[in-house]
Structure formats: C-alpha cells, structure tokens
Design a protein around this motif. Structure first.
Motif, PDB file in Angstrom:
ATOM      1  N   ARG A 493       0.849  -1.194   0.000  1.00 51.64           N
ATOM      2  CA  ARG A 493       0.000   0.000   0.000  1.00 51.64           C
ATOM      3  C   ARG A 493       0.887   1.247   0.000  1.00 51.64           C
ATOM      4  N   VAL A 494       0.561   2.215  -0.811  1.00 51.70           N
ATOM      5  CA  VAL A 494       1.296   3.482  -0.830  1.00 51.70           C
ATOM      6  C   VAL A 494       0.282   4.619  -0.759  1.00 51.70           C
ATOM      7  N   VAL A 495       0.364   5.411   0.306  1.00 51.64           N
ATOM      8  CA  VAL A 495      -0.518   6.573   0.454  1.00 51.64           C
ATOM      9  C   VAL A 495       0.288   7.704   1.069  1.00 51.64           C
ATOM     10  N   SER A 496       0.259   8.852   0.439  1.00 49.98           N
ATOM     11  CA  SER A 496       0.984  10.022   0.926  1.00 49.98           C
ATOM     12  C   SER A 496      -0.008  11.175   1.024  1.00 49.98           C
ATOM     13  N   ALA A 497      -0.478  11.459   2.243  1.00 46.86           N
ATOM     14  CA  ALA A 497      -1.555  12.441   2.382  1.00 46.86           C
ATOM     15  C   ALA A 497      -1.403  13.317   3.615  1.00 46.86           C
TER      16      ALA A 497
END
Length: 528
Positions: A493-497
């Motif tokens: 999973r990749v999430v940058s927020a």
C-alpha cells in the motif's frame, strides 16, 4: 515552574518543535531501536529533587527521538496519515491550559457549546443530511478514535433493539430476564474489509460477530445482495443481526461499500443499526465532487470520520454523528446525585458524557475550531485535492511499468495498492490477464502441463517477490510503507496524504520501488 520559567521553557520547546518539522524530511522515517532500548538510558526512578527544564529538554533528542516513527515525515506512506499542524498544536496548548474533565455543561459551558457548533460546521462542510444536525433529533460528538465511536454506537444499537423487544414490559426481574435472553441472540455484522474495531467492539459489547463477504469481484465492496444474504443466514440460525458496520474507504483498498443499494436493506430491516466508518476517506466529503456519497447516509444511523487523519488536526479528534441522539443517551446515561445540577435537569443543555463511554472529556473542539478558521474551506479543499492528485500521479507511474507491477486497487483517496510481478515481462505485453494454468507465452514457467496448481504457484511466487521488495524498502529506512493481504494476494500500500506530502517524494519512492523490484527479480533469475 513559575510563569517566567514557563515562558522561557515554552519558547525553547516551540523552537525545538519548529526545528523538528523543518528537518523531518532528512530524518530516517522509521525508528531503528530494539525492544527495551529505553530503560537502560533512564535512571531507576524519578529524581529526588526537581531538574531544570534545559536538562529535561535535552533528553527529548537523546532518548525520545531515536524511538520515534515520524508520522509527519513526507516519507511516511504507511497505514493512513496522522496529521498535525501548528494551529491544531495551539489548540492543544490552550486545551491543556484550560484543562477540565468537562463531563457536563456546567463544568465549562464553552467546552460543550463550541463542540456542538463546530460539529454542525463540519456536518455542513461534509454535506451530511440534515438529520445529523443538532437542531433536530441528531447531532455530533467528538470521540477519541473511530474504534471508540464504533463501541459507542454498537452499545446504543444493542440497547435500542432490546428496548424495542422488551420496552412494553413492566420493570422487574421478568423484564430483566427477557432482556438478557434477547442480548444472547444478538450478532453484529461487518464487511469483510471493515476495520478490526468492529469485531473488537462486538467482543466488548458481549455479542457475536459475523463477516459479510466483499470479494475482489465486487471491488472489495459490501453489496446489498451479500448483506441481505448474511442477514437471512443469521436469522435462519436463530441469531439476530442488530448492527452493520459499513465503510467509506476500507483500510485495505479504500473501497466504498454500495451505500445506495444498501438503503433498501436498511428500510427492510429497521432494527439493524447501520454505522458508516469513514475514519480516513470521510474527509473527502469536504469536496463537492465526493458529496454524492453523503446522500445515502440519511437512511443510516451514524457516521464517523477522523479529523486526525487527513484533516490537519492532531490526534485525538474523531467526529461522530448520530441520527437519533436519544439512542445514545438512553443507552449511556446514568446520573448519580453528585452529577445532577439544575441545568442538566432542565433538559436545556447537552451533557456529552451521555454520548460516550468515558465520563470525562477534553476540550478537543478548540483545536478543530482553530484548524477550520486558519485554513478555511478553501484551504482544506486545496489540501485534499493536492494529495488526491499526488495519489493519481503515483498510480500513473506504477501503470507505466506493467513489466514490473500490477495494480490491485486504486487510485482511491490517494491510495494505490500494488503487487510486484514474479518475473519481468516485455513492457508491451502489459500485466498478466490470462490465468497461469492457461496457454500464454508470457508465462510458460507456470503452464505446469496445465495442472490445477499452476495459478497457485504463480501467486506464491508473486507474493514472495512482493514481500521481499516490501521488506527491503522498509529496512532501508528512507520510506515507510505497509502491506496487506486480500484473497491470498500479498500487496504493498502506498498513500501520501499528510501536510508535508510533495510530488518529489512520490517520484522518489517509485524510483526506489523500481530499483528494488529489478534487483530482487535479477537475483532470483541468477539463482535459477
């Protein structure tokens, strides 16, 4: 510490916090300490005489910083973000200064009344149906976490159905016995990819739990059909569904359950409390382009999202709305003589202690108020759109390398879920679409004379490669990613927020993924 010493110490602390944020991008995102690292660095007990602030402050860098995982770092792309901003820190500071348990209106009227106003503001920002506003029968309350919110509404749901079955009876042992018999039959439902807090809440509430399928074929979403089937299955076994946990943005893939379809289910089974957990992705309702998701909420009983994930407010600040606030107060209100006062007795004020599990509560509305006023609607929307755009950029980079990666889900709410292909393919061929047990020159190694285990062997190899890439990246310390497994598929999973997210960090993590995947595949090829 007197006021002069506090002034000096607080200035020093603020300067250190600013320095920390200014250098976050250059710090290793993951802590590298071993379990038990801290005790040898500290004395065996507290000092006999008080220490100066400079001596205390110096230990932040010496003993605390090495044991931190830096959630605010732009290189933190794991789980979901846990945001913090300077306005929210200021709100936390004032809250600490005004500290009070605030269990009823009289404790500090401003604590209660600001919370009511701010939750109505947020309901408007998210375009929630009017039934969730405080001017009617509903309203909002700040909880510590989405998990706490689930426990709270599940207890309310349990007591609501029991009262509906037993409320006509006179108080006494017979009624108490009947209520106990009804509770024993209850079962809480949650989607296959609902957060684990739903099952944990069932354990706390003393009821059974059953999972509603949400397979890959449905986009990992709960459908009306699967929910109806599970409800009827439970009833046929003599157990009574009373709670259903839907999700707006599952942890695994940010999938959204089929709300519009499930509205009809809610009408057919009015005794089932339907709660929507939108801990992370609910923030997107602040954007007009996502507000179509809010309309079906009018048919459900409660909705929760976390300001402390995507909405620029430090932990803890989880906001919960209910359509019928009386459902909470009927289940949770107990008023001993020492909590009674003329204002509460009048019924003209809100006592939020009756809307939650704990008695005491902090002044959390203050930091939300500061964030909303500092950023404004425009600033909040700009932050959300920017991180969604970054997620779409990262997804476009992944699909540009079908020889290396396969997208399992996304981009959704800035999240992309991917696997690494177990062998490098010609880019022109794209991702594998033919089962490994069927003819395709792209995967001769898995033909296996067309025996039935070819597909499972492909999956095992893909999982092994993806896991190795994942572990190498995290052990490198530059980035922190998390994984998940769905239907036996190991994924990254990749999430940058978080507020420090930028395009350059997404491009860099993609480059690291490519370099690592190519290295792992080359090593495996050499080992054949």
């Amino acid at each position: 510490m007197n006021s002069s010493q506090f002034r000096e110490a607080s200035h020093a602390a603020i300067e250190e916090i600013i320095q920390y944020y200014d250098t976050l991008a250059s710090r290793p995102v993951l802590s590298t300490v071993s379990p038990g690292y801290l005790r040898p660095l500290l004395p065996n007990g507290p000092p006999q005489t008080g220490e100066s602030w400079p001596a205390i402050q110096s230990d932040i860098e010496r003993v605390i910083m090495p044991g931190l995982t830096h959630w605010q770092s732009p290189n933190f792309m794991a789980f979901f973000p846990a945001s913090s901003t300077f306005p929210s820190m200021l709100g936390e500071m004032y809250s600490a200064a005004f500290t009070a348990p605030a269990f009823n209106w009289l404790c500090s009227p401003a604590v209660t009344e600001l919370e009511t106003v701010v939750l109505d503001w947020l309901a408007g920002l998210f375009a929630l149906p009017e039934c969730y506003l405080s001017k009617g029968e509903g309203g909002g309350v700040i909880q510590g976490s989405a998990s706490e919110a689930v426990v709270t509404v599940m207890v309310a749901a349990r007591e609501r159905i029991v009262q509906r079955r037993c409320g006509h009876m006179e108080d006494g042992e017979e009624k108490e016995q009947k209520m106990g018999e009804e509770r024993i039959k209850l079962v809480a439902l949650g989607g296959e990819h609902s957060h684990s807090s739903v099952q944990k809440a069932a354990n706390i509430a003393g009821v059974r739990f059953r999972s509603v399928p949400a397979p890959k074929s449905s986009g990992f979403r709960v459908t009306a059909q699967s929910l109806r089937q599970k409800i009827e299955e439970c009833k046929s076994k003599g157990i009574e569904p009373f709670f259903m946990g839907l999700t707006l943005g599952t942890t695994n893939t940010c999938a959204v359950d089929e709300f519009e379809e499930i509205v009809a289910v809610a009408k057919d089974y009015p005794d089932i409390w339907i709660h929507v957990d939108a801990a992370y992705a609910g923030a997107a309702l602040a954007l007009p382009e996502y507000q179509y998701l809010a309309a079906p909420l009018a048919a459900f009983d409660s909705f929760n999202t976390n300001m402390h994930k995507w909405l620029l407010t430090n932990f803890d600040a989880s906001v919960l709305w209910v359509k019928q606030r009386r459902s909470l107060t009927d289940a949770l209100s107990i008023t001993p003589s020492y909590l009674r006062n003329e204002f509460s007795d009048s019924g003209l004020v809100t006592d939020y202690r009756d809307w939650q599990i704990p008695l005491g509560r902090r002044f959390r509305a203050l930091k939300i108020w500061f964030v909303l006023r500092t950023y404004g609607v425009d600033g909040i929307q700009a932050h959300l759109r920017n991180t969604i755009k970054l997620g779409e950029l990262f997804h476009s980079l992944v699909v540009s390398r079908p020889d290396l990666f396969t997208v399992v889900a996304g981009p959704a709410f800035a999240l992309t879920v991917l696997t690494v292909n177990p062998e490098k393919r010609g880019a022109a061929r794209g991702a594998r679409v033919t089962p490994a047990s069927s003819p395709d020159p792209n995967h001769e190694a898995y033909l296996n004379d067309f025996t039935s285990d070819a597909e499972s062997q492909y999956l095992a190899n893909a999982n092994a490669v993806t896991k190795e890439v994942y572990e190498r990246i995290n052990s490198g310390g530059e980035f922190f990613l998390t994984s998940t497994t769905m239907e036996g598929i190991f994924t990254i999973r990749v999430v940058s927020a978080n507020p420090m997210a930028e395009e350059k960090y997404l491009r860099r993590v993609f480059d690291v993924l490519v370099e690592t995947a190519e290295g792992v595949l080359a090593a495996r090829e050499r080992g054949k």
